[in-house]
Design a protein around this motif. Structure first.
Motif, mmCIF file in Angstrom:
data_model
loop_
_atom_site.group_PDB
_atom_site.id
_atom_site.type_symbol
_atom_site.label_atom_id
_atom_site.label_comp_id
_atom_site.label_asym_id
_atom_site.label_seq_id
_atom_site.Cartn_x
_atom_site.Cartn_y
_atom_site.Cartn_z
ATOM 1 N N ALA A 90 0.830 -1.213 0.000
ATOM 2 C CA ALA A 90 0.000 0.000 0.000
ATOM 3 C C ALA A 90 0.862 1.259 0.000
ATOM 4 C CB ALA A 90 -0.933 -0.005 1.204
ATOM 5 N N THR A 91 1.951 1.261 0.775
ATOM 6 C CA THR A 91 2.824 2.448 0.803
ATOM 7 C C THR A 91 3.466 2.680 -0.562
ATOM 8 O OG1 THR A 91 4.711 1.124 1.605
ATOM 9 C CG2 THR A 91 3.299 2.195 3.257
ATOM 10 N N LEU A 92 3.845 1.610 -1.228
ATOM 11 C CA LEU A 92 4.408 1.734 -2.573
ATOM 12 C C LEU A 92 3.373 2.315 -3.534
ATOM 13 C CD1 LEU A 92 6.751 1.194 -4.559
ATOM 14 C CD2 LEU A 92 5.854 -1.127 -4.842
ATOM 15 N N SER A 93 2.134 1.866 -3.399
ATOM 16 C CA SER A 93 1.057 2.364 -4.258
ATOM 17 C C SER A 93 0.789 3.842 -4.011
ATOM 18 C CB SER A 93 -0.225 1.558 -4.020
ATOM 19 O OG SER A 93 -0.009 0.181 -4.267
ATOM 20 N N VAL A 94 0.775 4.240 -2.746
ATOM 21 C CA VAL A 94 0.536 5.642 -2.412
ATOM 22 C C VAL A 94 1.640 6.520 -2.998
ATOM 23 C CG1 VAL A 94 0.447 7.314 -0.524
ATOM 24 C CG2 VAL A 94 -0.796 5.153 -0.335
ATOM 25 N N ALA A 95 2.879 6.067 -2.890
ATOM 26 C CA ALA A 95 3.997 6.832 -3.429
ATOM 27 C C ALA A 95 3.861 7.021 -4.936
ATOM 28 C CB ALA A 95 5.320 6.140 -3.102
ATOM 29 N N GLU A 96 3.429 5.992 -5.621
ATOM 30 C CA GLU A 96 3.272 6.086 -7.072
ATOM 31 C C GLU A 96 2.106 7.008 -7.429
ATOM 32 O OE1 GLU A 96 4.261 5.330 -11.078
ATOM 33 O OE2 GLU A 96 5.322 5.171 -9.155
ATOM 34 N N ILE A 97 1.027 6.964 -6.661
ATOM 35 C CA ILE A 97 -0.104 7.861 -6.896
ATOM 36 C C ILE A 97 0.336 9.318 -6.733
ATOM 37 C CG2 ILE A 97 -2.321 8.629 -5.951
ATOM 38 C CD1 ILE A 97 -2.858 5.661 -5.268
ATOM 39 N N ILE A 98 1.128 9.583 -5.708
ATOM 40 C CA ILE A 98 1.610 10.950 -5.484
ATOM 41 C C ILE A 98 2.499 11.402 -6.635
ATOM 42 C CG2 ILE A 98 3.130 12.338 -4.001
ATOM 43 C CD1 ILE A 98 1.988 10.788 -1.636
ATOM 44 N N ARG A 99 3.341 10.518 -7.135
ATOM 45 C CA ARG A 99 4.194 10.873 -8.271
ATOM 46 C C ARG A 99 3.359 11.213 -9.495
ATOM 47 N NH1 ARG A 99 6.130 9.079 -12.824
ATOM 48 N NH2 ARG A 99 4.928 7.148 -12.663
ATOM 49 N N ILE A 100 2.297 10.451 -9.726
ATOM 50 C CA ILE A 100 1.429 10.718 -10.881
ATOM 51 C C ILE A 100 0.718 12.064 -10.721
ATOM 52 C CG2 ILE A 100 -0.644 9.928 -12.085
ATOM 53 C CD1 ILE A 100 0.271 7.054 -11.474
ATOM 54 N N PHE A 101 0.240 12.353 -9.515
ATOM 55 C CA PHE A 101 -0.384 13.652 -9.273
ATOM 56 C C PHE A 101 0.622 14.780 -9.503
ATOM 57 C CE2 PHE A 101 -3.905 11.540 -6.945
ATOM 58 C CZ PHE A 101 -4.961 12.242 -7.509
ATOM 59 N N ALA A 102 1.837 14.603 -8.999
ATOM 60 C CA ALA A 102 2.860 15.634 -9.173
ATOM 61 C C ALA A 102 3.181 15.857 -10.643
ATOM 62 C CB ALA A 102 4.131 15.242 -8.414
ATOM 63 N N THR A 103 3.075 14.805 -11.436
ATOM 64 C CA THR A 103 3.365 14.913 -12.864
ATOM 65 C C THR A 103 2.269 15.640 -13.616
ATOM 66 O OG1 THR A 103 4.613 12.830 -12.768
ATOM 67 C CG2 THR A 103 3.936 13.593 -14.941
ATOM 68 N N ASN A 104 1.040 15.514 -13.161
ATOM 69 C CA ASN A 104 -0.097 16.013 -13.935
ATOM 70 C C ASN A 104 -0.705 17.314 -13.418
ATOM 71 O OD1 ASN A 104 -0.846 13.784 -16.069
ATOM 72 N ND2 ASN A 104 -0.313 12.686 -14.194
ATOM 73 N N LEU A 105 -0.443 17.686 -12.196
ATOM 74 C CA LEU A 105 -1.007 18.926 -11.645
ATOM 75 C C LEU A 105 -0.072 20.094 -11.970
ATOM 76 C CD1 LEU A 105 -2.323 17.705 -8.176
ATOM 77 C CD2 LEU A 105 -3.637 18.130 -10.253
ATOM 78 N N GLU A 106 -0.081 20.510 -13.229
ATOM 79 C CA GLU A 106 0.869 21.527 -13.673
ATOM 80 C C GLU A 106 0.671 22.862 -12.958
ATOM 81 O OE1 GLU A 106 1.015 21.967 -17.857
ATOM 82 O OE2 GLU A 106 1.319 19.839 -18.262
ATOM 83 N N GLY A 107 -0.561 23.233 -12.678
ATOM 84 C CA GLY A 107 -0.803 24.511 -12.032
ATOM 85 C C GLY A 107 -0.341 24.565 -10.593
ATOM 86 N N LEU A 108 -0.109 23.417 -9.988
ATOM 87 C CA LEU A 108 0.286 23.369 -8.580
ATOM 88 C C LEU A 108 1.742 22.950 -8.399
ATOM 89 C CD1 LEU A 108 -0.586 23.583 -5.591
ATOM 90 C CD2 LEU A 108 -1.256 21.164 -5.719
ATOM 91 N N THR A 109 2.161 21.953 -9.186
ATOM 92 C CA THR A 109 3.493 21.365 -8.981
ATOM 93 C C THR A 109 4.463 21.622 -10.124
ATOM 94 O OG1 THR A 109 2.848 19.265 -10.035
ATOM 95 C CG2 THR A 109 2.410 19.503 -7.673
ATOM 96 N N GLY A 110 4.009 22.304 -11.167
ATOM 97 C CA GLY A 110 4.872 22.489 -12.325
ATOM 98 C C GLY A 110 4.837 21.341 -13.296
ATOM 99 N N GLY A 111 4.070 20.298 -12.967
ATOM 100 C CA GLY A 111 3.918 19.160 -13.867
ATOM 101 C C GLY A 111 5.212 18.412 -14.097
ATOM 102 N N ALA A 112 5.322 17.822 -15.278
ATOM 103 C CA ALA A 112 6.507 17.027 -15.607
ATOM 104 C C ALA A 112 7.771 17.877 -15.662
ATOM 105 C CB ALA A 112 6.293 16.312 -16.942
ATOM 106 N N GLN A 113 7.619 19.181 -15.925
ATOM 107 C CA GLN A 113 8.780 20.076 -15.990
ATOM 108 C C GLN A 113 9.300 20.443 -14.603
ATOM 109 O OE1 GLN A 113 10.165 20.707 -18.949
ATOM 110 N NE2 GLN A 113 8.536 19.417 -19.796
ATOM 111 N N GLY A 114 8.484 20.222 -13.599
ATOM 112 C CA GLY A 114 8.917 20.502 -12.244
ATOM 113 C C GLY A 114 9.005 21.986 -11.927
ATOM 114 N N ILE A 115 9.681 22.278 -10.852
ATOM 115 C CA ILE A 115 9.879 23.652 -10.374
ATOM 116 C C ILE A 115 11.377 23.897 -10.288
ATOM 117 C CG2 ILE A 115 9.444 25.292 -8.515
ATOM 118 C CD1 ILE A 115 7.073 23.489 -7.673
ATOM 119 N N SER A 116 11.841 24.876 -11.007
ATOM 120 C CA SER A 116 13.276 25.163 -11.024
ATOM 121 C C SER A 116 13.546 26.539 -10.432
ATOM 122 C CB SER A 116 13.812 25.094 -12.456
ATOM 123 O OG SER A 116 13.150 26.029 -13.287
ATOM 124 N N GLY A 117 14.823 26.813 -10.220
ATOM 125 C CA GLY A 117 15.225 28.123 -9.723
ATOM 126 C C GLY A 117 15.139 28.307 -8.230
#
Length: 296
Positions: A90-117
């Protein structure tokens, strides 16, 4: 001291903090957490979000700690409903879900490009900024090691080990297993979050590629190599594994191999080291010390 050596040791110190975090859970409590990278992600994205929204830099650490504690309590809640094996999955699954959210929520996390600077720590101290960061990371690592040693050598730590070995006996003796598990997860989450904030400001970048599952298994390899349930050992394991990873590109250049070799070789190296130690020396370089004195 060369810049390369300073860089490798700096990263090793940050991973040493993560190894101590995992060791509290897996080594002393027997919790098979395969989602530590999710808590680490709370740290890196805590620092990243503060920068992304133009907030004061010092708010990154408190935000990271709050997110990490929330994630730890969520993991603890899952542990009340699932057996240890299913909890690990379950912990592995949660971690993967969070990674997917971080990849797709561009307005919040910068999406796949991330946050630089993100601001680099001690940037104004050039050319000694690298040494200053190394000193900071080493100091935090020593403090984390001291905290872990104090915890596991206390009566609370004795209860952790009893729950790991004989949970039914611990429960019959009046230990509140759910409470102790929650406390351990929160403490380890705080360590992982601090490591995440340091890592984010060291790289000046936050992205979902920092949250991939191989990162969790790299931390596991450090704990297994150094010696599970031995805080000194897992720090050594972090240093050994990080130096091994750092020299993979030199092997690629020497044999004139394609660039894809580096990522693949690091995955193979992590898996091979875990397998070799599990088969040949499961206790690690420094085995668990039996019969240590516990402080009252």
């Amino acid at each position: 001291m060369s810049d390369f050596l300073v860089h490798v040791v700096s990263i090793a110190f940050i991973y040493g903090i993560l190894a101590l975090s995992l060791n509290l859970q897996a080594g002393y409590m027997g919790l098979m957490n395969f989602g530590l990278v999710a808590i680490f992600g709370c740290g890196v994205y805590g620092a990243g979000l503060v920068h992304y929204f133009g907030l004061p830099v010092f708010l990154g650490l408190p935000l990271a700690l709050v997110l990490a504690v929330a994630m730890a309590l969520f993991f603890a809640r899952l542990g009340r409903r699932l057996s240890s094996d299913y909890w690990g999955i379950a912990t592995l699954s949660v971690a993967e879900i969070i990674r997917i959210f971080a990849t797709n929520l561009e307005g919040l996390t910068g999406g796949a490009q991330g946050i630089s600077g993100l601001p680099l720590l001690f940037a104004g101290l050039r050319p000694w900024d690298g040494v200053a960061r190394l000193f900071l990371f080493g100091s935090v690592l020593i403090l984390a090691w001291w905290l872990c040693e104090r915890l596991v050598r206390s009566n609370f730590g004795l209860g952790m080990k009893l729950i790991r070995e004989e949970p039914q006996l611990a429960r019959s003796l009046g230990y509140d297993i759910d409470h102790i598990r929650s406390v351990v997860l929160v403490v380890s989450a705080l360590l992982a979050a601090v490591a995440g904030v340091l890592y984010a400001h060291y790289l000046s970048f936050v992205g979902p590629e920092l949250l991939v599952a191989p990162e969790t298994f790299l931390i596991w390899s450090m704990v297994i190599v150094g010696g599970i349930a031995n805080n000194r050992g897992v720090v050594l394991g972090a240093i050994v594994m990080q130096f091994m990873m750092a020299y993979v590109p030199f092997v690629k250049d020497y044999f004139e191999l394609p660039s894809d070799f580096v990522a693949a070789a690091r995955l193979v190296l992590t898996g091979s080291v875990i397998l070799a130690f599990l088969l040949l020396r499961p206790q690690g370089i420094f085995p668990e010390r039996i019969g240590d004195r516990h402080e009252h």
